[in-house]
Design a protein around this motif. Structure first.
Motif, short mmCIF file in Angstrom:
data_model
loop_
_atom_site.label_atom_id
_atom_site.label_comp_id
_atom_site.label_asym_id
_atom_site.label_seq_id
_atom_site.Cartn_x
_atom_site.Cartn_y
_atom_site.Cartn_z
N TYR A 373 38.87 37.72 47.74
CA TYR A 373 38.28 39.09 47.60
C TYR A 373 39.30 40.25 47.18
O TYR A 373 38.65 41.58 46.86
CB TYR A 373 37.53 39.43 49.08
CG TYR A 373 38.49 39.57 50.31
CD1 TYR A 373 38.90 38.44 51.07
CD2 TYR A 373 39.20 40.71 50.36
CE1 TYR A 373 39.51 38.60 52.02
CE2 TYR A 373 40.01 40.85 51.62
CZ TYR A 373 40.30 39.59 52.27
OH TYR A 373 41.15 39.85 53.39
N ALA A 374 40.42 39.89 47.43
CA ALA A 374 41.46 41.15 47.03
C ALA A 374 42.15 40.78 45.76
O ALA A 374 43.07 41.46 45.30
CB ALA A 374 42.37 41.06 48.17
N ARG A 375 41.83 39.62 45.12
CA ARG A 375 42.85 39.11 43.98
C ARG A 375 42.58 40.25 42.79
O ARG A 375 43.71 40.33 41.97
CB ARG A 375 42.46 37.72 43.46
CG ARG A 375 43.52 37.04 42.74
CD ARG A 375 43.26 35.58 42.80
NE ARG A 375 43.50 35.00 44.27
CZ ARG A 375 43.14 33.79 44.66
NH1 ARG A 375 42.49 33.04 43.90
NH2 ARG A 375 43.60 33.40 45.99
N ARG A 376 41.62 40.81 42.49
CA ARG A 376 41.40 41.97 41.40
C ARG A 376 42.39 42.91 41.49
O ARG A 376 42.64 43.48 40.47
CB ARG A 376 39.85 42.48 41.80
CG ARG A 376 39.73 43.29 40.52
CD ARG A 376 38.60 44.34 40.72
NE ARG A 376 38.26 45.48 39.93
CZ ARG A 376 37.93 45.46 38.71
NH1 ARG A 376 37.35 44.30 38.07
NH2 ARG A 376 38.07 46.55 37.83
N PHE A 377 42.96 43.36 42.91
CA PHE A 377 43.80 44.35 43.00
C PHE A 377 45.17 43.75 42.82
O PHE A 377 46.16 44.47 43.40
CB PHE A 377 43.36 45.01 44.23
CG PHE A 377 42.05 45.43 44.31
CD1 PHE A 377 41.45 46.27 43.07
CD2 PHE A 377 41.25 44.96 45.35
CE1 PHE A 377 40.14 46.68 43.26
CE2 PHE A 377 39.84 45.37 45.32
CZ PHE A 377 39.35 46.29 44.18
N ALA A 378 45.55 42.68 42.44
CA ALA A 378 46.95 42.22 42.27
C ALA A 378 48.02 43.20 41.80
O ALA A 378 47.57 43.73 40.76
CB ALA A 378 46.99 40.76 41.52
N ALA A 379 48.80 43.04 42.41
CA ALA A 379 49.91 44.19 42.10
C ALA A 379 50.45 43.85 40.39
O ALA A 379 51.09 44.73 39.97
CB ALA A 379 51.20 44.32 42.94
N THR A 380 50.40 42.41 40.08
CA THR A 380 50.87 42.31 38.96
C THR A 380 49.99 42.49 37.79
O THR A 380 50.46 42.49 36.64
CB THR A 380 50.98 40.55 38.90
OG1 THR A 380 49.94 40.27 39.35
CG2 THR A 380 52.21 40.16 39.71
N ARG A 381 48.80 43.12 38.30
CA ARG A 381 47.80 43.40 36.91
C ARG A 381 48.22 44.36 36.11
O ARG A 381 47.79 44.30 34.73
CB ARG A 381 46.36 43.58 37.45
CG ARG A 381 46.26 45.10 37.91
CD ARG A 381 44.97 45.35 38.40
NE ARG A 381 44.77 46.83 38.92
CZ ARG A 381 45.28 47.29 39.97
NH1 ARG A 381 45.59 46.34 40.83
NH2 ARG A 381 45.04 48.69 40.38
N LEU A 382 49.09 45.45 36.27
CA LEU A 382 49.48 46.34 35.32
C LEU A 382 50.90 46.30 34.85
O LEU A 382 51.33 46.92 34.04
CB LEU A 382 49.42 47.60 35.91
CG LEU A 382 48.06 48.14 36.58
CD1 LEU A 382 48.06 49.32 37.44
CD2 LEU A 382 47.25 48.29 35.39
N SER A 383 51.74 45.10 35.06
CA SER A 383 53.07 44.95 34.74
C SER A 383 53.36 43.77 33.91
O SER A 383 52.34 43.12 33.56
CB SER A 383 54.04 44.99 36.07
OG SER A 383 53.47 43.71 36.60
#
Lengths: 383, 383
Positions: A373-383
């Motif tokens: 449920y939190a995977r969409r917000f993974a910290a890696t998505r923007l790097s």
């Protein structure tokens, strides 16, 4: 279990930041048996201590933000069990108030937006009820006569973020977390791995995993390879803490949000007589000045919503900086630097997201992965 | 001459109250060689520390208040010599600013009132110049475009009341006055004469003459025969101290007063970037709450006057209580109780009246009689 004050040579986890997100991460990590250190020092304007504490994913819903609102609804639904457990472990109240939210509209344009909001709520599966102006005033008799209509959301509640922070700190400490009142100068990185932090005092805190939860300050922390932490822009919010005269009945009995000629405003009442009136949203960089224009807009729109606020005392004026990622969504869990996690960028939703973020971060710290449920917000998505 | 700190058994004069009126009375008395004690302790809301510091008898003129305005004009005309002497004796600045005042009108009704004001000024012999809206904006380019017209008073100036209080205190002490940081519980009366005061600490201060200058607290002082001190009602004033961002040019360069749809508002700029926005006038008893309604009205009317104030920081919010006698005029000089004087009831005019009141009180304390120009305000007129 209490090892408070014990001089550890190393921690399993060091959490940087003592706002709501840092504290809930530390509490949940400590509950799972991780030796946890929190480093933080009351900053001049922590977002958590300024926030009004609305838990209102349904009335907050916006087109294009559906995933955010689903996460919000999930977190909202965890709140009753979350505060029960927290109040039990800390022995402190959180002023959680299950009294619902009324969203109202003033003119024809506001009413049209309300209709769109209702359709979006239905699409997201969030329960709500459309009301006439008269029905709104029946729920809240102090509403302005000009109110054209509204939506009642029985499941959107509120909490006192300051009480919540205090309870989380106590609960985390009771679970053995160590609190260090300092700021972090840099993350210690060696052999391409985060291994702890160095404080402004010069002291080093070694840890297997480091969580950055320092709000708008997060990208300023030193020692990090470029690109690991995305930019977080501060979104300034000004709000007022009003107070009922002693012995007077409450001016509103639930959270009331209004769209006043396109301009959003809200009133959040608490049992102790406090009424929070908020909030501006300004992109002004690190500016934390209370301004004549900001306060004027709040009072003007608040007065349109509930004219009787004129009689309330201004007990406190507040300015905070909400941390927003480039896509306005939170940054959670592991980064591209092994051992380094983020729990940041909660923007306008930090209080609402606190239970779900705490659970997701504890999962990431123990398994290395965010829950679905939190995977969409993974910290890696923007790097 | 300095006898500061010397434990006197008795004083010639004890002045109760350390606001502007008490301090100027003490300074002037000490200058005349009287052994003077001032008793006072920063109250939560001394009127002097809240006041904006306008010295504006001409723009303050109201029908039925002609004698008050004549006294005000006399006091205003003494200001240049008064601050020169005070700054010299104290070595401290008073932020006296001889930059004039612009009174402006918004709508047709406001303009009609402005015309009446101009006629009254002429009748009182106060110099003023009628201006068009365009001429007003030429003087003050940040004025709202809606301004219909104005009156320029070249002789109505301003001072910083906080700086003035600090300078008066120093000057009085340098002249040998003793300052006791306490409150007065009661006046000591024996054989039908005031003979000093008893402090809350229990200490007694003997004196040949007692001056009560304690603002709205004056009638609360114990030990007084009935009817000697008239009732003083508190008239609440809320105001905001705004601040220019560093390096920005001043938003107004002189005092600007506006009548905005019948509602009076003013902006008083200082050289250090402070701009005072005031003030409400509320008859609320001892209520000193900052209210949502009061601040909203100030910001609304201030914004109408000079829209650019929106960008200013709210550096401080203030609430004060102006002491008003039943006829709204000051109470000066000897009372019916021998040895007891009043210097109270200065209502909205305390800062303006400071030089003239100081002179009049020194005269009363040395000769037993008020000078001609102050006789109308004799403390005995209402008892």
């Amino acid at each position: 279990m209490t090892v408070r004050g014990h001089p550890w040579s190393t921690s399993d986890v060091v959490v940087v930041g003592d706002g709501l997100i840092g504290l809930v991460t530390a509490w949940r990590a400590a509950q799972r048996g991780l030796r946890t250190t929190i480093v933080g020092r009351s900053r001049p304007f922590p977002a958590s201590g300024v926030a009004a504490g609305m838990l209102t994913p349904a009335t907050e819903a916006m087109f294009g933000e559906e995933p955010l609102m689903r996460f919000g609804a999930l977190s909202r639904d965890r709140y009753p069990a979350f505060v029960a457990e927290l109040e039990d472990e800390s022995g402190q109240p959180t002023a959680y108030r299950a009294s619902g939210t009324l969203q109202i509209a003033f003119d024809t344009d506001d009413l049209a937006k309300l209709t769109e909001l209702g359709e979006l709520q239905t699409r997201l599966g969030l329960k709500s009820e459309r009301l006439t102006g008269r029905e709104c005033r029946r729920l809240e008799p102090m509403l302005a006569p000009a109110v054209r209509g509204g939506i009642h959301v029985a499941d959107d509640h509120s909490v006192d973020p300051r009480a919540l922070m205090a309870a989380l700190r106590t609960a985390a400490e009771r679970r053995g977390a160590r609190v260090v009142a300092d700021r972090v100068r840099a993350v210690l990185v060696s052999a391409d791995r985060a291994r702890g932090v160095v404080l402004e005092s010069g002291e080093e805190v070694s840890a297997d995993q480091v969580v950055l939860a320092a709000g708008t300050h997060t990208p300023d922390i030193g020692g990090l390879p470029e690109g690991v932490v995305p930019a977080l822009r501060p979104v300034k919010g000004q709000l007022l803490r009003l107070r009922m005269p002693p012995g007077e009945p409450p001016i509103v009995s639930r959270t009331v949000r209004g769209l006043v000629k396109g301009s959003p405003v809200y009133l959040v009442p608490r049992a102790d007589g406090e009424v929070v009136l908020g909030a501006t949203q300004e992109e002004m960089g690190d500016d934390t000045r209370l301004t004549a224009g900001g306060v004027w807009e709040l009072l003007r729109d608040g007065h349109e919503l509930v004219p009787g606020i004129s009689e309330l005392e201004i007990a406190e004026t507040c300015v905070g900086l909400r941390p927003a990622a480039p896509d306005n969504e939170p940054l959670l869990g592991p980064t591209r630097l092994p051992g380094l996690h983020l729990a940041a960028g909660h923007f306008r939703h930090g209080v609402l997201f606190t239970p779900a973020t705490g659970d997701a971060m504890a999962e990431a710290l123990t398994t290395g992965e965010l829950p679905d449920y939190a995977r969409r917000f993974a910290a890696t998505r923007l790097s």
